[in-house]
Design a protein around this motif. Structure first.
Motif, PDB file in Angstrom:
ATOM      1  N   SER A 131     -12.833   3.316  32.483  1.00 49.45           N
ATOM      2  CA  SER A 131     -11.668   4.159  32.746  1.00 49.45           C
ATOM      3  C   SER A 131     -10.801   4.237  31.487  1.00 49.45           C
ATOM      4  CB  SER A 131     -10.848   3.596  33.906  1.00 49.45           C
ATOM      5  OG  SER A 131     -10.368   2.297  33.584  1.00 49.45           O
ATOM      6  N   GLU A 132      -9.848   5.169  31.498  1.00 50.25           N
ATOM      7  CA  GLU A 132      -9.010   5.357  30.318  1.00 50.25           C
ATOM      8  C   GLU A 132      -8.158   4.127  30.014  1.00 50.25           C
ATOM      9  OE1 GLU A 132      -6.705   8.870  30.641  1.00 50.25           O
ATOM     10  OE2 GLU A 132      -8.440  10.238  30.693  1.00 50.25           O
ATOM     11  N   ASP A 133      -7.724   3.438  31.037  1.00 47.66           N
ATOM     12  CA  ASP A 133      -6.893   2.255  30.792  1.00 47.66           C
ATOM     13  C   ASP A 133      -7.732   1.007  30.509  1.00 47.66           C
ATOM     14  OD1 ASP A 133      -7.965   1.750  33.262  1.00 47.66           O
ATOM     15  OD2 ASP A 133      -6.057   1.483  34.303  1.00 47.66           O
ATOM     16  N   ARG A 134      -9.067   1.148  30.479  1.00 49.23           N
ATOM     17  CA  ARG A 134      -9.995   0.061  30.157  1.00 49.23           C
ATOM     18  C   ARG A 134      -9.912  -1.098  31.156  1.00 49.23           C
ATOM     19  NH1 ARG A 134     -11.174   3.822  27.336  1.00 49.23           N
ATOM     20  NH2 ARG A 134     -11.620   3.789  25.088  1.00 49.23           N
TER      21      ARG A 134
END
Length: 286
Positions: A131-134
């Protein structure tokens, strides 16, 4: 009996009978008349056999008393055994409850060392999507073009955390949901990336595994973990200085497993492995 009363025949043999001068029979008494007189007076002559000598020496009252004493001793022994079993069981129950309370307290203390953990894209296997937030990773049956990095996993569907730990205490939780296969824990920075990994402390991996509805600690050989209920969130605690890696059920705080203490000599990274294609992701909780 002969008329003179001096002898009689018994079983083919003759035995002399000597009448005492004080005997009634010697004085010409008649046995029938004596019995009749006793009946008339309300008294019966006793012709019963007194029994063996040992019974005469041990009256019935003494026999009953001895029997009651023996029965009392047996009952007392049985009560003692039952009480000991009950006491041991209660002691074991108390010890189990005390250990559970202690582990719950350990979990609460561990949560106070919450660490910021994110995923390192440069280590992710090509079929793992972050995901973008890792903080979330999912495996798909679809490859993606990723830049070649020396730390990327090429054969195993794994990804590491971005943050390295080389001292101190650190705790994080991972939401596993109903995913059917996962491995979670920590590993050394030099863990095998090109070929397959043999997950065990000897190979620099301290992790738990869920596969085919069964939980195992990745020791060599694997250690089965008899969990009563499936996990939905796993808590991981690392005490680097004490060489401790422990796992908890992050839903109720129950202790799952602790690896034997060791001496770490290299930096450790959070370790994630997603076998099988499953739409359920692994999510790092805040």
């Amino acid at each position: 009996m002969d008329k003179d009363g001096t002898s009689q025949r018994l079983r083919g043999r003759r035995y002399p009978i000597v009448a005492s001068e004080c005997s009634p029979f010697a004085q010409g008494w008649n046995l029938s008349e004596a019995i009749a007189r006793q009946k008339k007076a309300g008294v019966m002559l006793s012709c019963s056999y007194p029994g063996p000598p040992f019974l005469n020496d041990c009256p019935r009252t003494s026999i009953h008393t001895s029997f009651l004493v023996l029965l009392t001793l047996l009952l007392a022994g049985a009560v003692g055994v039952i009480w000991k079993l009950y006491r041991d069981k209660e002691q074991e129950r108390w010890n189990k409850g005390w250990r559970k309370a202690q582990k719950l307290d350990d979990w609460r203390k561990a949560r106070s060392y919450a660490a910021k953990v994110t995923l390192d894209l440069d280590t992710a296997f090509a079929e793992l999507f972050l995901s973008e937030d890792r903080r979330r990773v999912q495996r798909r049956n679809l490859g993606q073009e990723l830049p070649q990095k020396p730390g990327r996993f090429l054969c195993e569907p794994c990804v590491l955390g971005y943050e390295a730990f080389s001292s101190g205490r650190h705790y994080w939780e991972v939401e596993v949901g109903d995913r059917i296969f996962w491995e979670l824990g920590v590993c050394e920075d030099n863990v095998e990336r090109i070929w397959g990994i043999r997950e065990s402390p000897q190979q620099g991996v301290w992790a738990l595994e869920f596969c085919d509805t069964k939980y195992h600690a990745l020791t060599s050989p694997r250690t089965p973990l008899p969990l009563s209920e499936p996990l939905s969130r796993l808590g991981i605690f690392l005490n680097y200085d004490a060489g401790d890696v422990s796992f908890y059920n992050a839903t109720d705080g129950s202790h799952l497993y602790s690896f034997p203490p060791t001496s770490f000599s290299r930096p450790l990274f959070p370790f994630f492995c997603l076998w099988f294609y499953d739409p359920t992701p692994l999510t790092i909780c805040h």
